[in-house]
Design an enzyme around this catalytic site. Sequence first.
Site, PDB file in Angstrom:
ATOM      1  N   HIS A 180     -38.390 -36.094 -12.514  1.00 31.19           N
ATOM      2  CA  HIS A 180     -37.113 -34.945 -12.566  1.00 31.19           C
ATOM      3  C   HIS A 180     -37.380 -34.668 -14.036  1.00 31.19           C
ATOM      4  O   HIS A 180     -37.399 -33.289 -14.314  1.00 31.19           O
ATOM      5  CB  HIS A 180     -36.071 -35.432 -12.265  1.00 31.19           C
ATOM      6  CG  HIS A 180     -34.755 -34.377 -12.591  1.00 31.19           C
ATOM      7  ND1 HIS A 180     -33.993 -33.793 -11.808  1.00 31.19           N
ATOM      8  CD2 HIS A 180     -34.316 -34.142 -14.015  1.00 31.19           C
ATOM      9  CE1 HIS A 180     -33.089 -33.247 -12.526  1.00 31.19           C
ATOM     10  NE2 HIS A 180     -33.409 -33.358 -13.793  1.00 31.19           N
ATOM     11  N   GLU A 181     -37.070 -35.509 -15.002  1.00 34.76           N
ATOM     12  CA  GLU A 181     -37.188 -35.077 -16.392  1.00 34.76           C
ATOM     13  C   GLU A 181     -38.502 -34.534 -16.741  1.00 34.76           C
ATOM     14  O   GLU A 181     -38.608 -33.685 -17.702  1.00 34.76           O
ATOM     15  CB  GLU A 181     -36.821 -36.436 -17.334  1.00 34.76           C
ATOM     16  CG  GLU A 181     -35.458 -36.861 -17.192  1.00 34.76           C
ATOM     17  CD  GLU A 181     -34.563 -35.796 -17.864  1.00 34.76           C
ATOM     18  OE1 GLU A 181     -34.840 -34.973 -18.771  1.00 34.76           O
ATOM     19  OE2 GLU A 181     -33.601 -35.381 -17.132  1.00 34.76           O
ATOM     20  N   HIS A 227     -38.794 -30.843 -15.828  1.00 37.83           N
ATOM     21  CA  HIS A 227     -38.326 -30.055 -16.964  1.00 37.83           C
ATOM     22  C   HIS A 227     -39.368 -29.541 -17.903  1.00 37.83           C
ATOM     23  O   HIS A 227     -39.492 -28.375 -18.193  1.00 37.83           O
ATOM     24  CB  HIS A 227     -37.186 -30.678 -17.659  1.00 37.83           C
ATOM     25  CG  HIS A 227     -36.106 -30.732 -16.898  1.00 37.83           C
ATOM     26  ND1 HIS A 227     -35.404 -29.658 -16.480  1.00 37.83           N
ATOM     27  CD2 HIS A 227     -35.094 -31.652 -16.627  1.00 37.83           C
ATOM     28  CE1 HIS A 227     -34.191 -29.916 -15.896  1.00 37.83           C
ATOM     29  NE2 HIS A 227     -33.921 -31.257 -16.193  1.00 37.83           N
ATOM     30  N   TYR A 247     -31.406 -21.813 -19.129  1.00 34.92           N
ATOM     31  CA  TYR A 247     -30.669 -22.830 -18.668  1.00 34.92           C
ATOM     32  C   TYR A 247     -29.285 -22.542 -18.712  1.00 34.92           C
ATOM     33  O   TYR A 247     -28.326 -23.052 -19.340  1.00 34.92           O
ATOM     34  CB  TYR A 247     -30.752 -24.208 -19.765  1.00 34.92           C
ATOM     35  CG  TYR A 247     -30.486 -25.396 -19.174  1.00 34.92           C
ATOM     36  CD1 TYR A 247     -31.197 -26.035 -18.122  1.00 34.92           C
ATOM     37  CD2 TYR A 247     -29.440 -26.147 -19.525  1.00 34.92           C
ATOM     38  CE1 TYR A 247     -30.978 -27.215 -17.327  1.00 34.92           C
ATOM     39  CE2 TYR A 247     -28.991 -27.400 -19.111  1.00 34.92           C
ATOM     40  CZ  TYR A 247     -29.880 -27.807 -17.964  1.00 34.92           C
ATOM     41  OH  TYR A 247     -29.322 -29.035 -17.277  1.00 34.92           O
ATOM     42  N   GLU A 265     -32.561 -26.955 -12.798  1.00 30.83           N
ATOM     43  CA  GLU A 265     -32.369 -28.320 -12.468  1.00 30.83           C
ATOM     44  C   GLU A 265     -33.147 -28.624 -10.806  1.00 30.83           C
ATOM     45  O   GLU A 265     -33.363 -29.510 -10.438  1.00 30.83           O
ATOM     46  CB  GLU A 265     -30.746 -28.211 -12.374  1.00 30.83           C
ATOM     47  CG  GLU A 265     -30.296 -28.738 -13.912  1.00 30.83           C
ATOM     48  CD  GLU A 265     -30.670 -30.004 -14.288  1.00 30.83           C
ATOM     49  OE1 GLU A 265     -30.673 -31.107 -13.590  1.00 30.83           O
ATOM     50  OE2 GLU A 265     -30.985 -30.171 -15.497  1.00 30.83           O
ATOM     51  N   ASP A 289     -20.950 -26.795 -18.249  1.00 31.18           N
ATOM     52  CA  ASP A 289     -22.203 -26.952 -17.869  1.00 31.18           C
ATOM     53  C   ASP A 289     -22.893 -25.739 -17.778  1.00 31.18           C
ATOM     54  O   ASP A 289     -23.852 -25.629 -16.678  1.00 31.18           O
ATOM     55  CB  ASP A 289     -21.841 -27.777 -16.211  1.00 31.18           C
ATOM     56  CG  ASP A 289     -23.141 -28.286 -15.657  1.00 31.18           C
ATOM     57  OD1 ASP A 289     -23.897 -28.836 -16.476  1.00 31.18           O
ATOM     58  OD2 ASP A 289     -23.317 -28.184 -14.453  1.00 31.18           O
ATOM     59  N   HIS A 332     -25.631 -28.025 -13.041  1.00 30.73           N
ATOM     60  CA  HIS A 332     -25.600 -29.110 -12.481  1.00 30.73           C
ATOM     61  C   HIS A 332     -24.917 -29.266 -10.907  1.00 30.73           C
ATOM     62  O   HIS A 332     -25.225 -30.093  -9.915  1.00 30.73           O
ATOM     63  CB  HIS A 332     -25.174 -30.433 -13.142  1.00 30.73           C
ATOM     64  CG  HIS A 332     -26.167 -30.793 -14.381  1.00 30.73           C
ATOM     65  ND1 HIS A 332     -25.880 -30.405 -15.704  1.00 30.73           N
ATOM     66  CD2 HIS A 332     -27.372 -31.638 -14.258  1.00 30.73           C
ATOM     67  CE1 HIS A 332     -26.842 -31.006 -16.258  1.00 30.73           C
ATOM     68  NE2 HIS A 332     -27.731 -31.645 -15.686  1.00 30.73           N
TER      69      HIS A 332
END
Length: 422
Positions: free
Chosen positions: A183-184, A187, A198, A207, A284, A289
Amino acid sequence: MRGRDDERSAVGPLAQEVPHEQDSPDQLHHPPYILDRLLDSEDRGVRQAALDTLLVTARLRGERAVRASFAGAAAPGNGRRTVFDCEQGETLSDAVLARPEDGQEVADPSVNRAFDALGLTRDFYKEVFQRNSVDGKGMRLDGYVHFGFQVNNAFWDGRQMLFGDGDGKRFKNLTGSLEVIAHELTHGVTDHTAEFEYHKQSGALNESMSDVFGSLVKQWSLKQTAEEADWLIGADVWTPGVDGDALRSMKEPGHAFDNPRFGKDPQPDRMGRFIHLPDTKQGDFGGVHFNSGIPNRAFFLTAAHIGGFAWEAAGTIWYESLKASSSQDQFQDFAGTTFRKAGELFGAGSHEQSAVLSAWQEVEVPVPGVPAGVARLRSLTVDGHGGAGREDGMTALARQIGALNDKITELAKEMAAFRGTR
């Protein structure tokens, strides 16, 4: 056309606006609704770990924004891995080399897990999509384990991966989840392709892309079909004392967890449940998210309708769409791109394109240019509930979709030209 509905603020403390600042993806393991609970914990150690994590990620966020502006500066290394041990420090220059690309397995399992996860993610992108590392140009993959003291996060800072050890109560060691690491790293892939801004819907797409490909890396490594996969994010590292929960569920957003410590998973699974939050840190950034659950479920539904290995058809459609997207795209924009790409890759009216249409309609995101009548016909055919008329219905659906493809392609060209003149 993009609507402005996503700019409505929530009622209550979160509604206080502060000047907007462009931010970057982080806090995978503690989106606001998780972090708030950690900071309110009666356990002093848990509160302190949450505060430390918040301070560390705030600093790294700023560093990542700077590094992103020098995206082309990283020296190519054919995806060469190197893992360093921070020994619970936060200064990367003081970290000790733990395992290079050609090094042998070491005694520290955190080092080995990080090394293996970096390699699996790199190999997935290489073998499935012919992409050479995160940036497509062989970017080195450096990982730093034991970062800080009880840091509840794993983080891509624009150039390398950092792994906290977790507090041992709410999070285990963050090298323990392959999909979290993938996942990271994804990005970084998004940074070098669509560059989804974002905040609000484009941030939720950012995300979602990381969840999609994070899950696909895990499925690919295990050779799981869409039916066999659990479609969970973070189940291996979050709340080790609680069984059967995860940070997010792509299959059932809103049902990843439900316990006294953290309440109920707040993610929506369709546009009718879209969560409107202010475009601030406290909000957020418009609920990135939260609302990522909507495109997450659209991908799951696409993969489930197609069947087989999700990375082969659904994953290819999403990856090609990611490369063809723009930084400010909204859910409808991306839905249209996936529909168009499915037609280009598999044919107008194909099973794959019908699956894409069905998925977006089910999460209540209209596909631009597709009349509502096609959606109604889809509900009788693609889902397999049309009885004896199924074959005729599919033929009619294919004919209608085929007629729409040229119009949608022209619309996409017009939108691209319009953006270029702004």
